[in-house]
Design an enzyme around this catalytic site. Structure first.
Site, short mmCIF file in Angstrom:
data_model
loop_
_atom_site.label_atom_id
_atom_site.label_comp_id
_atom_site.label_asym_id
_atom_site.label_seq_id
_atom_site.Cartn_x
_atom_site.Cartn_y
_atom_site.Cartn_z
N SER A 166 0.83 -1.21 0.00
CA SER A 166 0.00 0.00 0.00
C SER A 166 0.87 1.26 0.00
CB SER A 166 -0.88 0.02 1.25
OG SER A 166 -1.81 -1.03 1.21
N ARG B 53 -14.02 -6.62 -10.59
CA ARG B 53 -14.23 -6.04 -9.25
C ARG B 53 -15.02 -4.73 -9.35
NH1 ARG B 53 -8.62 -6.32 -6.15
NH2 ARG B 53 -9.94 -5.55 -4.47
N GLN C 57 -9.31 2.15 -0.07
CA GLN C 57 -9.12 2.47 -1.48
C GLN C 57 -10.11 3.54 -1.93
OE1 GLN C 57 -9.22 -1.18 -3.73
NE2 GLN C 57 -7.31 -1.92 -2.82
N ASP D 164 -6.83 -7.94 4.90
CA ASP D 164 -6.04 -8.82 4.03
C ASP D 164 -5.53 -10.05 4.78
OD1 ASP D 164 -6.50 -7.15 1.94
OD2 ASP D 164 -4.61 -6.08 2.11
N LYS E 291 -12.70 -9.06 -3.25
CA LYS E 291 -11.24 -8.92 -3.32
C LYS E 291 -10.72 -9.62 -4.59
CE LYS E 291 -10.72 -6.49 0.35
NZ LYS E 291 -10.29 -5.09 0.21
N ARG F 157 -13.11 -14.09 -1.48
CA ARG F 157 -12.25 -14.76 -0.49
C ARG F 157 -13.02 -15.56 0.55
NH1 ARG F 157 -7.46 -10.32 0.15
NH2 ARG F 157 -6.37 -11.02 -1.72
N ARG G 155 -3.21 -14.08 -1.88
CA ARG G 155 -3.27 -14.28 -0.42
C ARG G 155 -3.85 -15.66 -0.08
NH1 ARG G 155 -1.04 -9.76 1.26
NH2 ARG G 155 -1.66 -7.82 0.28
C1 S3P Z 1 -5.68 -1.34 0.33
C2 S3P Z 1 -6.87 -1.35 1.01
C3 S3P Z 1 -7.67 -2.57 1.23
C4 S3P Z 1 -6.84 -3.83 1.04
C5 S3P Z 1 -5.98 -3.77 -0.18
C6 S3P Z 1 -5.04 -2.57 -0.14
C7 S3P Z 1 -5.02 -0.06 0.11
O1 S3P Z 1 -8.74 -2.59 0.31
O2 S3P Z 1 -7.67 -4.96 0.99
O3 S3P Z 1 -5.19 -4.95 -0.30
O4 S3P Z 1 -3.82 -0.05 -0.25
O5 S3P Z 1 -5.67 0.98 0.32
P1 S3P Z 1 -10.12 -1.82 0.66
O6 S3P Z 1 -9.74 -0.53 1.20
O7 S3P Z 1 -10.93 -1.67 -0.59
O8 S3P Z 1 -10.79 -2.73 1.65
#
Ligand code: S3P
Length: 449
Positions: free
Chosen positions: A29, A127, A174, A330, A357, A361, A404
């Site tokens: 991230s 997605r 995200q 995650d 995801k 999952r 994962r």
């Molecule tokens: C992430 C946020 C998470 C996570 C992803 C990385 C990020 O997703 O599952 O692997 O880097 O902001 P969501 O925020 O959509 O849950």
């Protein structure tokens, strides 16, 4: 082990693995965010311990296509940025498997005076993207979701954005990040309200690059430039080791009486480490030791780092749900693995986000656990795992292309009653390229087929 492009692996059971000392690659991230924002900064930014995985390499390629200059020497990345604004490209930006890559870059591109097309692999193109399309449209961005059912490919940009007040319908870092990054180019203030706290790497990286981010409880606000180029500072910094990568070794070691594991230089951002709380509730012996604060100078780690020491023992089942979920989103496949190895039931609730995801999952985890003879009940928003029975290496386990799931199943395979076959393991390169080598270093044996 050098991975060839064969996609199947046989993991042998082990009486001791994972035991030893390990460092994990850089945080995915943080690497994505650092690369995108360095590409918009003036002059040269230097990012150390960058995650050289397929997902993050796609982000580097994308910012190069948008005009930034990128020189990479191993995990050391030098980015000469564009001083506030990307350059238009007619090329589609292929973000591969990465939801973070696509959703965050879409946010940054939304306020540009040209249209850009973003796409990805079959998983990413299945997605949901309306979750970013809707707030961006409210901000007056032109958004076209060209795939079926509101999926990518996605065209964004061209509009004069208006700041908005946006209550997130789901706890997603995200989506939060996409709206905040678009808000940087909008007219006025953009406020995102989170239903639950999610990872805050965007806020941390923005502040480090000189952008004020106002955080009042669940309300996070930025001021926009009304379409003018962004004013960022270039940076030098080190990406912390990825807690989500360390999590595989931590979970397996915690469940293995006699195992001793030390993970070094790993990110300890509290919005990422709820797995440790859950494992401790299950009875695990885990100690996280943060590095002293003076390790975090201007060119030090981007966030809090430290060591995690794990001594394995027998665990008991637990429940997780509510506010814990976004902070271990995650790692939930690993709660399934720990649940299978613990005595009694383990219940995961409030985790319907897992269904959107890299794979569904909840379904792929339930299938993977069942392939090892574990009794599992699937719920719309989670699962119940009945732990404590022998782990059997029955038929092949399939990751369904989800990195994962592949790695979590490899951890469970270490506890099986014979060698276990896992199909669909090439995808581990999206987030953890050295995973199989590290498994060997920590005492596991895996052979490619
Ligand atoms: C992430 C946020 C998470 C996570 C992803 C990385 C990020 O997703 O599952 O692997 O880097 O902001 P969501 O925020 O959509 O849950």
């Amino acid at each position: 082990m050098v991975m060839n492009n064969r996609d199947t692996i046989i993991v042998h059971p082990s009486a001791t693995a994972p035991t030893g000392i390990v460092s994990v690659p850089g945080d995915k991230s943080v690497s994505h965010r650092a690369a995108m924002l360095a590409a918009l900064a003036p002059g040269t930014s230097i990012i150390g311990n960058f995650l050289v995985s397929e997902d993050c390499l796609n982000t580097l390629r994308a910012v190069e296509t948008l005009g930034a200059s990128v020189v990479r020497d191993g995990v050391h990345v030098k980015i000469v940025g564009l001083d506030g604004r990307f350059r238009a490209t007619a090329r589609e930006l292929d973000m591969g498997n990465s939801g973070t890559g696509l959703r965050l870059l879409a946010g940054l591109l939304a306020g540009h005076p040209f249209v850009t097309t973003l796409t990805g692999d079959a998983s990413l193109r299945s997605r949901p993207m309306r979750r970013i399309g809707e707030p961006l449209t409210q901000m007056k961005c032109d958004v076209d979701l060209l795939g079926e059912n509101g999926c990518a490919p996605m065209r964004v940009g061209g509009g004069h954005l208006q700041g908005i007040w946006y209550r997130l319908p789901m706890a997603s870092a995200q989506v939060k990040s996409c709206v905040l990054l678009a808000g940087l180019f909008a007219e006025g203030r953009t406020t995102v309200i989170e239903p639950l706290p999610t990872r805050d790497h965007t806020e941390i990286v923005l502040r480090r690059m000189g952008v004020p981010v106002d955080i009042k409880g669940s309300h996070i606000s930025v001021e926009g430039t009304a379409g003018e180029p962004l004013k960022l500072k270039s940076v030098q910094g080190i990406v912390p080791g990825d807690f989500s990568s360390a999590a595989f070794w931590i979970t397996a070691a915690a469940c293995r009486p006699g195992a001793e594991l030390t993970v070094r230089n790993v990110g300890l951002n509290p919005r990422r480490t709820a797995l440790l709380d859950v494992l401790k509730r299950m009875g695990a012996d885990i100690e996280a030791k943060p590095d002293p604060a003076d390790a975090h100078g201007a060119d030090g780690p981007w966030e809090c780092t430290g060591q995690i020491v794990v001594r394995g023992r027998a665990l008991a089942g637990t429940e997780t749900g509510g506010a814990e979920i976004p902070n271990l989103i995650d790692e939930l496949p690993l709660i399934g693995v720990a649940g299978a190895l613990a005595e009694g039931p383990t219940v995961i609730r409030d985790a319907a986000e897992l269904r959107v995801k890299e794979s569904d999952r909840i379904a792929t985890l339930a299938q993977g656990l069942s392939a090892f003879g574990v009794s599992v009940e699937e719920h719309p928003d989670g699962l119940t795992v009945h732990g404590g029975a022998a782990i059997r290496c029955g038929g092949a386990v399939n990751s369904h292309g989800d990195h994962r799931i592949a790695m979590a199943m490899a951890m469970l395979a270490l506890f099986a009653d014979g060698p276990a076959r896992i199909d669909g393991v090439a995808c581990t390169a999206t987030s953890y390229p050295g995973f199989w080598d590290t498994l060997g270093e920590l005492g596991g044996v895996a052979e490619q087929r």
